[in-house]
Enzyme design. Structure first.
Site, PDB file in Angstrom:
ATOM      1  N   GLY A 682       0.818  -1.200   0.000  1.00 15.70           N
ATOM      2  CA  GLY A 682       0.000   0.000   0.000  1.00 15.70           C
ATOM      3  C   GLY A 682       0.852   1.250   0.000  1.00 15.70           C
ATOM      4  O   GLY A 682       2.041   1.220   0.314  1.00 15.70           O
ATOM      5  N   CYS A 683       0.236   2.382  -0.349  1.00 12.81           N
ATOM      6  CA  CYS A 683       0.981   3.639  -0.469  1.00 12.81           C
ATOM      7  C   CYS A 683       1.477   4.131   0.885  1.00 12.81           C
ATOM      8  O   CYS A 683       2.669   4.401   1.073  1.00 12.81           O
ATOM      9  CB  CYS A 683       0.128   4.692  -1.155  1.00 12.81           C
ATOM     10  SG  CYS A 683      -1.521   4.891  -0.426  1.00 12.81           S
TER      11      CYS A 683
END
Length: 870
Positions: A682-683
């Site tokens: 995920g970012c």
């Protein structure tokens, strides 16, 4: 906290001549208020904020008291010589004036010598004149000299005026100090070679209670003005006054290695000078600076040093052990010995061996170890005063095939002055493979890990090794280590009486030896707690054939960015793009071929896989959706050579071993390259792990992560989190506990974190402010060095001393980590990280993983646009 009483008593003992009779008026310096008045003996009444500013950027109460006592033990003119680059006056005048004013109000009087090079160049170029240099020296004809003189007077007045506005008495000294002859009239024209220094104007200024602000203009006996390099002038002043500190301020904050682009922390001239001059990047002003500093230090006590720093680090350099920027000292040459008799000075050898904790605790004696040395095949390394002693044994009983670093004993001076690195580099040049053992509680485990290829922990000790590329050899090392005596058993433990390092703790474990979620970081075939540090980027790919990509779920922002990069990729081609909403429409922005959106179902995917029509499947679907598609690919009866990259969170917590977590900077790239199924991180999770991993071994509590993302992170489905009107002048918190990324970060780091996400009113880009409790004291400089060393080879990660801004990362293909602020007690660190959520937080990282999986260059198709440097 140092008390007002202690500070007043220290400063009251200072004899400051005529300053004692003058009345001080309250002045403002940044956020600090000074109120001083005359009395029979000077008393400085410091507010609490004064002390806070004094302690800002410094390590402890002990350091403050130590350095104030140190400085007040000498006359004012022996405090410090500070050379100020011309660019500092132009770009950082308020900071410079504030720092000098702070010293002034503590009763400290630095001698300031400034340059004006950039201002001269600007005027000359405006007149259409190309600045002319030879060997780093400005060729100064009469026309240029007129500009030089005018610039010096202007810049001198500018600095003096800024100081006086802060209540500082400053005296401009623009002549009468330096006597000179022509350096080479025919070659350099009006350039001076200083032949003498008149101390009287400087001493008179200090006696009158004014800071002396000098230009570097000199005069011949006949009165002809000559231009002199400011570094040279500062060196001549230092020769005459022999100050405690010699500081060169420049905008770069130190000397930058032209090859690595990293700041050099320490230079030991006796050992490194000749090699430095052979480097291609050491030329012009840098070469002249090194030469002048070496010539200066040759005539000063060996304990003297020169610091090249940024103005923001001035207080830290003057008041702390850790210092800042580039420290240049003479140091000592390294020597090697192969017998006890070669040491020559037995007392020095005994003193070095007495640093061994086993000797200090009485478990062993120096005499017994010396007797053992005489019977051994060893090679000893050290500097002349033996601040560092290293002993490598060939005939150790532990492992006959790999030499053993049996002792590595460093004094505080050895660590502070980078001698430890020089010694280890010499050992590395002589021994292609090596192992050594360190106590697990050693404060320098990060340094050791940085020097090693792998490590293994057992019974309170850590086995390190490098150059052991044979898996059987490593297994034998680990087996022998496991069977040997425990911590209280055998001697020969690599250790030393070590205190806080200067700046040589440059390594980072990146991950903890035990209890870590990054299982793919561990070396295959070894025990779960043995791991290797080496994880270099795969710069050159072995595959140059084309690959077909099927993008499932291409409507979102991440899909659009990935399509754009595939369009520029030398080997990738889009074969299928699936989107239910855009089915039948033409894909815009892709130029390699005409692509029509499809609405691919499970049976379609199974057919494509069976016919080997797709090389890479990219799942850009919402969480919990892609399972059936993956199953269809797995059950198809094709060749099974295709790769699957999942951008959702569905497989980030996989425990079956079928999915590899694709964060290349922290996971084993070779493992990623061999995997068929890769879960894209995920970012928020990517940036958080990058920002926390290098310090993981020093964390003493739960890190707290305050994150703000642009509204593109909320996807295209309408909600308050991507409603521009609702976000205007607003900040929207959401999922403040148990967020998916909180679980992901905690799982992958192997320790719990607290994550609090928010949405801001900008489109793309994330900023994270991370509070990290520390279990032991570390300086900001040491921590930054760990991060720089950990990520020095990573194209997509930049480490900067400043807090990065989200506006600078938007649209860039990487992650920036910076700030590294440490509180006064040195038990809390704040790190700031920025990342573009659509790029390195998603699409760029996906492309990295595709490149690795397909054996392409890791950065193929990814622009090297992360130009934020610190």
């Amino acid at each position: 906290m140092i008390s007002d009483t202690v500070l007043r008593n220290i400063l009251a003992r200072r004899t400051i001549g005529a300053v004692a009779s003058r009345a001080f008026k309250p002045v403002m310096i940044s956020s600090t208020s000074f109120s001083c008045k005359a009395s029979a003996s000077v008393r400085v009444y410091s507010t609490r904020s004064t002390v806070i500013q004094l302690l800002n950027n410094i390590g402890s109460k002990r350091e403050v008291e130590q350095y104030l006592k140190y400085f007040t033990s000498v006359s004012q003119q022996q405090f410090a010589v500070i050379k100020v680059g011309g660019a500092i006056i132009t770009q950082q005048l308020p900071q410079l004036a504030s720092c000098l004013a702070f010293l002034y109000h503590l009763g400290l009087y630095p001698i300031v010598v400034h340059g004006t090079g950039p201002q001269i160049n600007e005027i000359l170029e405006g007149q259409g004149i190309e600045p002319d240099y030879s060997d780093g020296i400005r060729i100064t004809d009469e026309k240029t000299m007129a500009v030089v003189r005018r610039c010096f007077l202007q810049q001198n007045l500018k600095l003096v005026t800024a100081l006086e506005k802060m209540g500082v008495r400053a005296r401009p000294i623009t002549g009468g100090v330096f006597q000179a002859d022509y350096l080479d009239k025919e070659k350099y024209k009006l350039v001076g070679d200083i032949t003498g220094v008149n101390k009287a104007p400087i001493e008179a200024s200090i006696e009158a209670g004014s800071l002396p602000i000098l230009t570097s203009m000199a005069e011949t006996p006949s009165g002809q003005l000559l231009n002199v390099n400011a570094d040279v002038a500062a060196g001549e002043i230092a020769r005459v006054f022999e100050p405690l500190k010699i500081v060169y301020l420049n905008e770069k904050g130190g000397i930058i290695n032209g090859s690595t682009k990293e700041k050099i922390s320490v230079i030991n001239l006796d050992e490194e000078y000749e090699d430095l001059l052979q480097q291609s990047w050491v030329k012009y002003g840098t070469k002249l600076k090194l030469k002048e500093i070496r010539d200066l230090l040759m005539y000063l006590p060996r304990s003297s040093s020169v610091a090249i720093i940024n103005v923001d680090d001035l207080q830290k350099e003057l008041f702390t052990d850790s210092g800042a920027g580039t420290l240049i000292r003479r140091g000592y040459k390294l020597v090697t010995r192969k017998s006890v008799k070669e040491f020559g000075q037995p007392d020095l050898l005994r003193s070095a061996l007495e640093r061994d904790p086993d000797v200090a605790s009485g478990k062993s004696s120096v005499a017994s170890y010396l007797t053992e040395m005489e019977k051994s095949n060893f090679k000893a390394y050290g500097d002349e005063p033996m601040d560092v002693l290293a002993i490598v044994k060939q005939d150790n009983q532990f492992c006959n095939t790999v030499p053993c670093l049996d002792k590595f004993l460093a004094s505080k001076a050895g660590w502070l002055n980078n001698v430890t690195d020089n010694i280890f580099n010499a050992i590395h040049n002589d021994y292609p493979s090596l192992y050594w053992i360190v106590r697990e509680d050693d404060p320098y485990t990060a340094w050791h890990f940085n020097k090693a290829d792998g490590s293994y922990t057992k019974d309170g000790e850590i086995l390190y090794w490098y150059g052991c590329n044979n898996l059987g050899e490593i297994s034998k090392l680990i087996d022998s280590f496991s069977k040997r005596g425990t911590l209280n058993g055998e001697s020969g433990v690599f250790s030393g009486k070590q205190t806080r390092s200067y700046s040589t703790i440059c390594g980072s474990t990146g991950l903890r030896v035990m209890g870590c979620g990054f299982h793919s970081q561990f070396r295959r075939g070894l025990s779960g707690i043995a791991r290797a540090k080496a994880n270099p980027p795969i710069r050159k790919g072995t595959n140059h054939s084309k690959a077909r990509v099927a993008l499932i779920g291409a409507r979102g922002y991440t899909g659009k960015n990935l399509i754009s990069m595939i369009d520029e990729h030398p080997y990738l081609e889009l074969a299928h793009v699936s989107s239910r909403e855009l089915n039948g429409q033409k894909l815009k922005g892709y130029t390699k071929s005409e692509i029509i959106y499809e609405n691919l179902q499970v049976e379609d995917i199974q057919r494509l896989e069976k016919n080997d029509e797709v090389d890479i499947w990219v799942m850009a679907l919402p969480n919990g959706v892609c399972g059936p598609f993956v199953k269809a690919i797995e059950e198809a009866s094709g060749s099974g050579k295709s790769k699957i990259i999942d951008l959702s969170a569905d497989y980030r917590f996989d425990k079956t071993g079928q999915w590899v977590y694709g964060l290349p900077e922290l996971n084993d790239r070779l493992v990623i390259s061999k995997a068929r199924k890769i879960s894209n991180p995920g970012c928020y999770a990517t940036a958080s792990q990058i920002a926390i991993s290098p310090i993981i071994d020093y964390i003493g509590g739960t890190p707290s992560i305050f994150g703000v993302s642009g509204y593109s992170g909320s996807g295209t489905k309408p909600s308050k989190k991507n409603d521009i009107n609702f976000l205007r002048n607003n900040l929207v918190p959401y999922s403040l506990t148990d967020h998916t990324h909180e679980r992901e970060i905690s799982y992958r780091l192997g320790r719990q974190v607290a994550f609090m996400p928010h949405v801001g009113q900008w489109f793309q880009g994330i900023t994270l402010t991370i509070n990290i409790p520390l279990r032991e004291k570390l300086s900001s400089r040491d921590i930054r060095s760990m991060y720089q060393e950990r990520y020095e080879d990573e194209q997509l990660i930049t480490v900067t001393g400043e807090a990065p801004y989200v506006k600078d990362i938007s649209g860039k293909h990487g992650c920036v980590v910076g700030a590294f602020d440490v509180n006064t007690a040195q038990n809390r660190l704040v790190v700031v990280a920025t990342i573009d959520n659509l790029l390195k937080g998603a699409a760029t990282q996906c492309l990295q993983n595709i490149n690795l999986a397909m054996s392409y260059d890791e950065y193929a198709g990814i622009p090297d646009d992360l130009v934020i440097r610190g």
